[in-house]
Scaffold this motif. Structure first.
Motif, short mmCIF file in Angstrom:
data_model
loop_
_atom_site.label_atom_id
_atom_site.label_comp_id
_atom_site.label_asym_id
_atom_site.label_seq_id
_atom_site.Cartn_x
_atom_site.Cartn_y
_atom_site.Cartn_z
N ARG A 64 0.82 -1.20 0.00
CA ARG A 64 0.00 0.00 0.00
C ARG A 64 0.86 1.25 0.00
NH1 ARG A 64 -3.33 -0.61 4.73
NH2 ARG A 64 -4.17 -2.47 3.76
N ASN A 65 2.05 1.14 0.58
CA ASN A 65 2.83 2.35 0.81
C ASN A 65 3.99 2.57 -0.14
OD1 ASN A 65 1.20 3.12 2.87
ND2 ASN A 65 2.44 2.20 4.45
N LEU A 66 4.30 1.62 -1.00
CA LEU A 66 5.45 1.82 -1.89
C LEU A 66 5.05 2.72 -3.06
CD1 LEU A 66 7.22 -1.64 -2.07
CD2 LEU A 66 7.96 0.40 -0.90
N THR A 67 4.66 3.94 -2.73
CA THR A 67 4.15 4.81 -3.78
C THR A 67 5.09 5.94 -4.12
OG1 THR A 67 2.97 5.94 -2.06
CG2 THR A 67 1.73 4.39 -3.39
N ASP A 68 5.92 6.36 -3.15
CA ASP A 68 6.84 7.45 -3.47
C ASP A 68 8.24 7.09 -3.00
OD1 ASP A 68 5.81 7.49 -0.99
OD2 ASP A 68 5.03 9.52 -1.09
N ILE A 69 8.89 6.29 -3.79
CA ILE A 69 10.20 5.79 -3.39
C ILE A 69 11.28 6.72 -3.93
CG2 ILE A 69 11.75 3.81 -3.48
CD1 ILE A 69 9.31 2.14 -4.24
N ARG A 70 12.19 7.08 -3.05
CA ARG A 70 13.41 7.77 -3.50
C ARG A 70 14.55 7.17 -2.70
NH1 ARG A 70 12.79 13.71 -3.39
NH2 ARG A 70 12.26 13.47 -5.58
N ILE A 71 15.52 6.58 -3.37
CA ILE A 71 16.62 5.95 -2.66
C ILE A 71 17.88 6.79 -2.86
CG2 ILE A 71 18.04 3.90 -2.46
CD1 ILE A 71 15.68 2.26 -3.30
N MET A 72 18.44 7.24 -1.72
CA MET A 72 19.69 7.99 -1.78
C MET A 72 20.80 7.09 -1.25
SD MET A 72 18.60 10.97 -2.78
CE MET A 72 19.76 12.26 -2.38
N GLU A 73 21.97 7.23 -1.84
CA GLU A 73 23.10 6.46 -1.35
C GLU A 73 23.49 7.03 0.01
OE1 GLU A 73 26.69 4.62 -0.72
OE2 GLU A 73 26.53 6.77 -0.88
N PRO A 74 23.51 6.25 1.10
CA PRO A 74 23.63 6.84 2.44
C PRO A 74 24.97 7.53 2.73
CG PRO A 74 23.41 4.45 2.56
CD PRO A 74 23.25 4.82 1.13
N ILE A 75 26.08 6.93 2.28
CA ILE A 75 27.37 7.54 2.64
C ILE A 75 27.52 8.90 1.98
CG2 ILE A 75 29.88 7.29 2.48
CD1 ILE A 75 29.47 4.29 2.67
N SER A 76 27.19 8.95 0.71
CA SER A 76 27.34 10.23 0.02
C SER A 76 26.39 11.28 0.60
CB SER A 76 27.08 10.05 -1.48
OG SER A 76 25.73 9.77 -1.68
N SER A 77 25.17 10.85 0.98
CA SER A 77 24.27 11.87 1.52
C SER A 77 24.71 12.32 2.90
CB SER A 77 22.82 11.38 1.53
OG SER A 77 22.73 10.08 2.02
N LEU A 78 25.35 11.39 3.65
CA LEU A 78 25.91 11.79 4.95
C LEU A 78 27.00 12.84 4.77
CD1 LEU A 78 25.65 11.02 7.97
CD2 LEU A 78 27.67 9.58 7.63
N LEU A 79 27.89 12.58 3.81
CA LEU A 79 28.97 13.54 3.52
C LEU A 79 28.37 14.87 3.05
CD1 LEU A 79 31.59 11.26 1.75
CD2 LEU A 79 31.64 12.19 4.07
N ALA A 80 27.33 14.77 2.24
CA ALA A 80 26.70 15.99 1.73
C ALA A 80 26.16 16.84 2.88
CB ALA A 80 25.59 15.62 0.76
N THR A 108 3.75 0.59 -6.54
CA THR A 108 2.55 -0.24 -6.37
C THR A 108 1.25 0.52 -6.51
OG1 THR A 108 2.64 0.17 -4.02
CG2 THR A 108 3.70 -1.83 -4.81
N ASN A 109 1.33 1.82 -6.68
CA ASN A 109 0.13 2.62 -6.88
C ASN A 109 -0.82 2.62 -5.68
OD1 ASN A 109 -1.09 4.44 -8.48
ND2 ASN A 109 -2.30 2.96 -9.64
#
Lengths: 358, 332, 434
Positions: free
Chosen positions: B253-269, B291-292
């Protein structure tokens, strides 16, 4: 496994949690920021979790008591609690209680509602035991379980029917399946503010009353189990039914008593939820039952302290998840934690390591 | 003895048939006569020695006649009494008799045929029986449409539930593992089908390919759930599967707005305060809707005519065999 | 060998019995007062007692079907829609084409008691039944946009027209307002077979945001129920609110099955919005949301929702806490109608002796438009009727004269803002798209 391998493994797991967690709201940097930005809301949420957890724990006790004695997952228990809510609502209607009626005039109706809903649920639970579970006591384990699911459906439809009796009980509203508005009787006075402490933490008289009632019910039950002869008999039957029989305990009577107590607790929980959430709906038994059952298993099913601990943990977990993760993922987190805990501690947090009885 | 038996078996099947006819009317008598006639023919001969097809046919005719009378009576009652009394449009007398007689005839004929088959020598008897049953399964949808009974949707539901029950029987029945989250695998299979065979993700594979993938994905999910929970026993296993059964719908029901960020790079960012350093892996410009949500994926692949014809074209006929072209011309 | 075969034969015959049973239940639910759900009968009874002898038959030369959620708290709303359709049929004595053709009317319930609202599986199975019945030439429904999304593609290949009195999700008809492949994905055969007599949410969401600003809101928290309709209108609201300079302090989809929202509301309280906008329907726990909002002490924060909460059921669910809740509605509430609308309102009250809910007017409008279409064709020809209705122009309706545009949308754009006062929805002001 060598230590460095272990470290690499933990690192990989942590990496994947950080990678995929944000999909389900587990975004660590944001959570840390949120906590730093407003610590008072954390306290508020802990209180919310505690009170919801206490209500869950009362229902969970019913599961755990029955399971401890006859090793049956009583799926009908959640729906019994729902019927308790309906009974309480009916009593409120009979007394003509309405939203915002003065607290003083509501005390007697509340006490009557407590008696009626606890009594009704206790009676129903005993009847269920007599006619749906006792004939199956020596049947294969699946049989009483299916029987319990059947009883749960009957209760649910009973709730639906009850909700449709608007010509006898006007407080039931216009349509049977719709959520019923339970009169708001407990005053929403912010206690801390009334004491002159200015905080952002919100703790009302309503919260306090519900918490006190829930905790005293649990303490009362614990005293009953630990201190009275009847409680002793219950513990004996839970430990070993045959041995209990040998020393002269009437096992049937003990089982009836267990269902009586479990039912009464479910009924009181129905009233409490009515007073606290102010909504009764015939499907609420399923969701609440599932959570309570989860709580019972989390704490180690059959263990009374465990059920209380499990209830509070689940309450806290869902409140924190609503705040810091994502409210639509809350149930997934609750069950996810349950699965994880069971994988590492197969008999729950406080459960003893039982071998399966054959 | 013989008579008693015929009557007994016909009273069960007959009342079923009569009830059906009373409820549906029209050509339903013919369909139910055909189906239950076959059953009656089989039941009349199943536990006795039938030396030749002829003796079988004699027994079958009795059973068929008994059943046919039920159907005919019910058809007449429905057409002449029930229909006018319940205020529906009346049908001509001839039509009523036609319904009744066709139902009667089909019941007798199919019972005779099935009973006669039981008189064949052993390997052929078995083959012929199975063949008749297969014939019924294949013809039923067409008969149902022709007779305008509209039972097919319900029959399909029945079959789906039967398949689910057969599947659940494996862990619960054979292995004795109480699996309360079985429906989750149903959901996984359904969502796999939906994603791979609908316009939602732009993958519109043929249903007849996707069904195997869906089975595979659900099986893998089963292994993933099964491995860590193996040490659990009895009711603890039940609760874990129950939990799994609750998690899966929430996830879908909830996989409707997925955005996956690479964690190490976003931590550094975050540390260097330079947001452009974060590496985005999925759903960067617009979040990815897998899944809409609550609405679900609909218009998923159709197992019916079009899809069957298309896959038949791919798999079997490069040239043109007439039967498939008949299919294709009917559907495409 | 023989034993298993015997078993399978017996199973087969049992199956046929099951077919019989299942078939029966379908027939009972398609009749006017589904005996299966107790409330439907009870709610219909006050209407029956005052109505003159029922002239509506479930059978006729052509049949109009309605597909609405008649179980759960939507019933209050949908029952008045059904009443309205009956009123429209009664006025022409259930005949069209100068008494040549009899029109029948059947109601289908697309909700289940277990869900308490519309249920996708129920919608699909009803739609298949409806599409297979060649006498049914038009459908009035659905109530929920998510249900329309399922039903329209099923009706499309058989050219069956559906006119909705209540679906407001824009993507059902308007290109470029929803997903990329909308609305074409709903019309696999290319022909349009869906029209609606209510203005869509791409207008209503804008109006809601504008109204919020006029009410003095500056910081807004947006919730939605994650359904097609609720999320759709919340998206429009979100976008407009940003454009007109409201600050969005947060946005979240709720879990409609939760037993309480205290934790969520505490989270929102901490962000100090002065208005909470909920895109969703009453049946997705709107009542509990409002209660818990007040429970955690947000007493002077405003709560606004779309037409999905604009019904008595919301006040039933939220009790005294509903006081002061705002709702936009893609039209004018029945009481405020003038002219032709007033005549209808009086006729309704005289016949059913009860207040019509907001969508009743649209039920009447949809029935009128369908009857006009059948009247033009005078044949049980689905495609011709579909075409006739889709080409409706300058129709003298309850809300004034309107037409269907090429997408099947009404050209009417008058909307209203409403507020709960003393336990009743009251009309606040007329809102128009600028």
């Amino acid at each position: 496994m060598k230590p460095w391998q272990k470290i690499v493994l933990y690192f990989v797991i942590a990496y994947f949690v950080l990678l995929l967690g944000p999909i389900a709201g587990f975004d660590l940097p944001r959570i840390v920021q949120d906590i730093i930005r407003s610590p008072s809301v954390l306290v508020t949420q802990l209180l919310v979790g505690l009170i919801n957890g206490a209500i869950i724990a009362i229902i969970a006790l019913g599961y755990t008591l029955v399971y401890g004695i006859i090793e049956l997952i009583n799926f009908a228990h959640g729906d019994l609690y729902m019927l308790g809510g309906f009974a309480a609502l009916t009593v409120m209607g009979a007394f003509g209680m309405q939203d915002g009626a003065p607290f003083v005039t509501a005390i007697i109706p509340m006490l009557v509602a407590l008696l009626v809903s606890a009594g009704l649920c206790a009676g129903l639970n005993v009847l269920t035991e007599r006619y749906a579970y006792r004939p199956l006591r020596n049947a294969p384990r699946l049989a009483p379980l299916i029987s319990a699911i059947g009883v749960s459906f009957i209760f649910q439809n009973l709730g639906l029917f009850w909700g449709g009796l608007k010509s006898f009980i006007p407080i039931m509203g216009n349509t049977a399946a719709a959520p019923k508005s339970f009169p708001d009787l407990l005053p929403r006075i912010d206690l801390l503010e009334a004491m002159g402490i200015q905080t952002k933490v919100d703790f009302t008289l309503k919260d306090l009353i519900v918490l006190v009632v829930a905790v005293s019910l649990m303490v009362g039950l614990n005293l009953f189990i630990q201190r009275t002869p009847a409680g002793k008999a219950m513990r004996a039957v839970a430990q070993n039914r045959d041995a209990a029989k040998i020393v002269g305990i009437d096992v049937d009577q003990v089982i009836v008593m267990t269902f009586l107590i479990g039912g009464a607790l479910a009924g009181s929980a129905g009233l409490l939820v009515g007073l606290y959430n102010n909504t009764i709906v015939f499907t609420m038994g399923f969701t609440a039952g599932l959570r309570a059952f989860t709580a019972a298993v989390l704490g180690g099913i059959g263990n009374i302290t465990g059920a209380m601990l499990g209830g509070v943990l689940i309450g806290l977990l869902s409140a924190l998840s609503d705040q810091y993760l994502s409210s639509r993922w809350t149930d997934a987190w609750v069950f996810g934690v349950l699965v994880l805990i069971l994988v590492f501690r197969p008999s729950g947090l406080l459960g003893e390591n039982l071998q399966e009885k054959v | 003895m013989n008579l008693v038996k015929t009557l007994r078996s016909s009273s069960i099947l007959g009342s079923i048939a009569a009830l059906t006819v009373l409820l549906f009317g029209g050509w339903s008598g013919a369909v139910i006569g055909w189906l239950l006639g076959t059953a009656a023919g089989y039941l009349a001969t199943h536990d006795r020695f039938v030396p030749t097809p002829k003796t079988g046919a004699q027994t079958g005719i009795q059973a068929g006649l008994a059943l046919g009378v039920w159907i005919m009576a019910a058809s007449l009652i429905e057409g002449l009494l029930l229909r006018p009394l319940s205020g529906r449009a009346a049908i001509p007398l001839g039509q009523t008799w036609l319904y009744a007689l066709v139902g009667f005839g089909l019941a007798v004929a199919s019972a005779t045929l099935m009973a006669a088959i039981q008189g064949l020598a052993n390997p052929r008897q078995r083959q012929a029986t199975l063949l008749t049953l297969a014939f019924i399964l294949i013809i039923f949808p067409f008969a149902d449409r022709l007779a305008q009974t509209g039972w097919i949707a319900t029959v399909i539901q029945i079959q789906i539930f039967a398949m689910l029950a057969l599947g659940l029987n494996i862990p619960v029945g054979y292995a004795g593992l109480l699996d309360l989250g079985y429906a989750a695998f149903f959901a996984i299979g359904a969502y796999t089908t939906g994603m791979l065979s609908s316009p939602h993700l732009g993958i519109e594979w043929n249903f007849w390919i996707v069904i195997w993938i869906a089975a595979g994905v659900a099986a893998i999910a089963g292994v993933i759930l099964g491995t860590p929970t193996l040490p659990l026993r009895g009711d603890y296993l039940a609760i874990v599967t129950l939990g799994f059964g609750e998690i899966i719908p929430i996830v879908f029901r909830n996989l409707t707005d997925i955005r996956i960020m690479e964690p190490i790079s976003s931590l550094l960012a975050t540390l260097f305060n330079r947001p452009e350093m974060a590496i985005c892996l999925l759903g960067c410009e617009e979040t990815f809707n897998l899944t809409n949500g609550e609405t679900g994926i609909n218009r998923s692949g159709d197992p019916g005519c079009r899809s069957l014809a298309a896959s038949a074209l791919i798999i079997t006929c490069r040239g043109t065999t007439w039967c498939w072209c008949w299919w294709c011309s009917r559907c495409l | 060998m023989k034993a298993p075969l015997k078993r399978s034969v017996l199973t087969l015959s049992l199956l046929s019995l099951c077919v019989g049973c299942a078939g029966t239940t379908t027939t009972t639910t398609t009749t006017e007062s589904p005996a299966a759900s107790p409330e439907a009968t009870t709610a219909a009874s006050p209407a029956d007692s005052t109505a003159s002898a029922p002239t509506i038959s479930t059978d006729g030369d052509v049949i109009i079907a309605s597909s609405l959620p008649m179980t759960g708290s939507s019933l209050g709303q949908t029952q008045t829609i059904v009443n309205s359709i009956q009123l429209a049929l009664d006025e022409v004595n259930s005949t069209v084409c100068d008494g040549q053709m009899k029109v029948g009317f059947r109601t289908f319930d697309d909700a289940t008691a277990a869900a308490g609202k519309w249920d996708p599986a129920q919608v699909t199975s009803n739609s298949n039944t409806i599409a297979a019945d060649s006498k049914i030439v038009a459908v009035i429904g659905t109530f929920n946009s998510g249900a329309a999304k399922l039903a329209v593609p099923i009706f499309n290949p058989s050219n069956l027209l559906m006119v909705s009195p209540a679906n407001t999700y824009p993507g059902l008809t308007k290109p470029g307002t929803g997903e990329k492949n909308e609305p074409d994905v709903y019309y696999p055969d290319g022909k349009r077979n869906f029209a609606r007599v209510v203005p869509a949410d791409d207008l209503q969401g804008v109006i809601a945001a504008n109204w919020s600003k006029n009410l003095g809101a500056q910081k807004v928290y947006i919730l939605d129920d994650q359904e097609l309709y609720g999320k759709g209108i919340a998206d429009v609201y979100d976008k407009t609110a940003k454009e007109i300079g409201l600050e969005i302090v947060g946005r979240e989809g709720i879990n409609a099955k939760a037993s309480d929202y205290r934790a969520l509301m505490n989270k929102i309280k901490d962000l100090e919005p002065d208005l909470i906008y909920f895109g969703g329907i009453t049946q997705n726990n709107a009542g509990q949301l409002i209660k818990d909002m007040r429970n955690v002490g947000m007493t002077d924060v405003k709560f606004m929702g779309p037409d999905g909460i604009f019904e008595q059921a919301l006040i039933d669910a939220a009790g005294q806490d509903a006081e002061g809740v705002y709702a936009t509605f893609g039209g004018i509430p029945p009481k405020e109608l003038t002219g032709k609308g007033k005549e209808w309102y009086d006729a309704y009250k005289a016949k059913f002796n009860s207040e019509p809910e907001p969508y009743a007017a649209y039920g009447y409008e949809a029935a009128q438009v369908v009857l006009a279409g059948i009247n033009e064709v005078c044949e049980a020809d689905r495609d011709a009727i579909r075409q006739a209705v889709m080409e409706t122009k300058d129709f003298p309706g309850l809300l004034g004269t309107w037409s269907f545009d090429e997408n099947g949308d009404t050209t009417s754009t008058t909307m209203s803002g409403n507020v709960v006062k003393d336990g009743k929805w009251t009309f606040a002001e007329t809102l128009d798209v600028k």
